[in-house]
Scaffold this motif. Sequence first.
Motif, PDB file in Angstrom:
ATOM      1  N   UNK A 181     -10.243  41.570 -10.899  1.00  0.00           N
ATOM      2  CA  UNK A 181      -9.498  42.823 -10.903  1.00  0.00           C
ATOM      3  C   UNK A 181     -10.366  43.917 -10.306  1.00  0.00           C
ATOM      4  N   UNK A 182      -9.710  45.006  -9.907  1.00  0.00           N
ATOM      5  CA  UNK A 182     -10.479  46.174  -9.512  1.00  0.00           C
ATOM      6  C   UNK A 182     -11.197  46.717 -10.751  1.00  0.00           C
ATOM      7  N   UNK A 183     -12.291  47.457 -10.573  1.00  0.00           N
ATOM      8  CA  UNK A 183     -13.005  48.013 -11.732  1.00  0.00           C
ATOM      9  C   UNK A 183     -12.096  48.898 -12.591  1.00  0.00           C
ATOM     10  N   UNK A 184     -12.190  48.722 -13.891  1.00  0.00           N
ATOM     11  CA  UNK A 184     -11.424  49.512 -14.857  1.00  0.00           C
ATOM     12  C   UNK A 184     -12.375  49.957 -15.967  1.00  0.00           C
ATOM     13  N   UNK A 185     -11.944  50.931 -16.762  1.00  0.00           N
ATOM     14  CA  UNK A 185     -12.737  51.429 -17.883  1.00  0.00           C
ATOM     15  C   UNK A 185     -12.313  50.693 -19.156  1.00  0.00           C
ATOM     16  N   UNK A 186     -13.271  50.048 -19.797  1.00  0.00           N
ATOM     17  CA  UNK A 186     -12.983  49.325 -21.030  1.00  0.00           C
ATOM     18  C   UNK A 186     -13.022  50.304 -22.209  1.00  0.00           C
ATOM     19  N   UNK A 187     -11.878  50.495 -22.839  1.00  0.00           N
ATOM     20  CA  UNK A 187     -11.772  51.471 -23.927  1.00  0.00           C
ATOM     21  C   UNK A 187     -12.003  50.832 -25.282  1.00  0.00           C
ATOM     22  N   UNK A 188     -11.366  49.676 -25.508  1.00  0.00           N
ATOM     23  CA  UNK A 188     -11.485  49.017 -26.814  1.00  0.00           C
ATOM     24  C   UNK A 188     -11.280  47.524 -26.656  1.00  0.00           C
ATOM     25  N   UNK A 189     -11.890  46.796 -27.601  1.00  0.00           N
ATOM     26  CA  UNK A 189     -11.761  45.340 -27.635  1.00  0.00           C
ATOM     27  C   UNK A 189     -11.405  44.928 -29.059  1.00  0.00           C
ATOM     28  N   UNK A 190     -10.344  44.139 -29.203  1.00  0.00           N
ATOM     29  CA  UNK A 190      -9.966  43.596 -30.500  1.00  0.00           C
ATOM     30  C   UNK A 190     -10.057  42.078 -30.445  1.00  0.00           C
ATOM     31  N   UNK A 191      -9.689  41.429 -31.518  1.00  0.00           N
ATOM     32  CA  UNK A 191      -9.763  39.965 -31.546  1.00  0.00           C
ATOM     33  C   UNK A 191      -8.787  39.326 -30.571  1.00  0.00           C
ATOM     34  N   UNK A 192      -7.722  40.042 -30.233  1.00  0.00           N
ATOM     35  CA  UNK A 192      -6.676  39.433 -29.416  1.00  0.00           C
ATOM     36  C   UNK A 192      -6.440  40.125 -28.086  1.00  0.00           C
TER      37      UNK A 192
END
Length: 217
Positions: A181-192
């Motif tokens: 993918x093009x670069x994106x900003x990772x805001x949050x990560x959850x289990x799913x």
Amino acid sequence: MDDGVLIGEVPSIEEVEWVTLGKEMRKDTLKTLNEDAKGLATLGSSLLLVYTGALTLFKLPENASYLGLGIMAIPIVLWLVCIFFASSINFSELSRIYVNDPNDVKDFIEKRIKEKYDKLIWSRRLFILSIAASAIILFLGGTSFQEEDPAPQTVQFLVSDNSSPDFKNASISVNESTGKTDPVKLIAVSDEAYKVKVAQGTVVEFNKDMAKAIIYN
């Protein structure tokens, strides 16, 4: 007036009692001032520890300016001066006094009472200023002392061929030749799921199964 002798009224029992009470209060003035000063110094020391403990709890930012640190130190200086004035009231003072001279004894005691009273007044004023300054700084600076959330990290996702259309539908561009993918900003990560912010400013959340891997830039 008779032969130079002033004849006055005989004081009543109540008047005598009030005069006696006044003399007893005057006699205990030095002791009372000393006790008040000890209590004020003890309370001031305790609140100074509370203030410095609060600053430690808030975890001051490493990049705090000298001006900011100076402002935060104002209550500490006020507390220390307050404690000094209160403690100095109980400092012993070497003075020459003629105990057999009533006037000398009276002048000495009156002077000591005035000095102790003046110091106690200043100590009380500084005590009030210290509380006010501490409360204002902790109230206004408390939120700014908190650790800020880290800036979103720039990432790319490695996607499978069958997930590529889903990414495009979610406004996430995919390079077909690299599968990234093009670069994106990772805001949050959850289990799913992952929550990201694309270049257009849109926030998108998608299932983790859609990405084969995440690449941190």
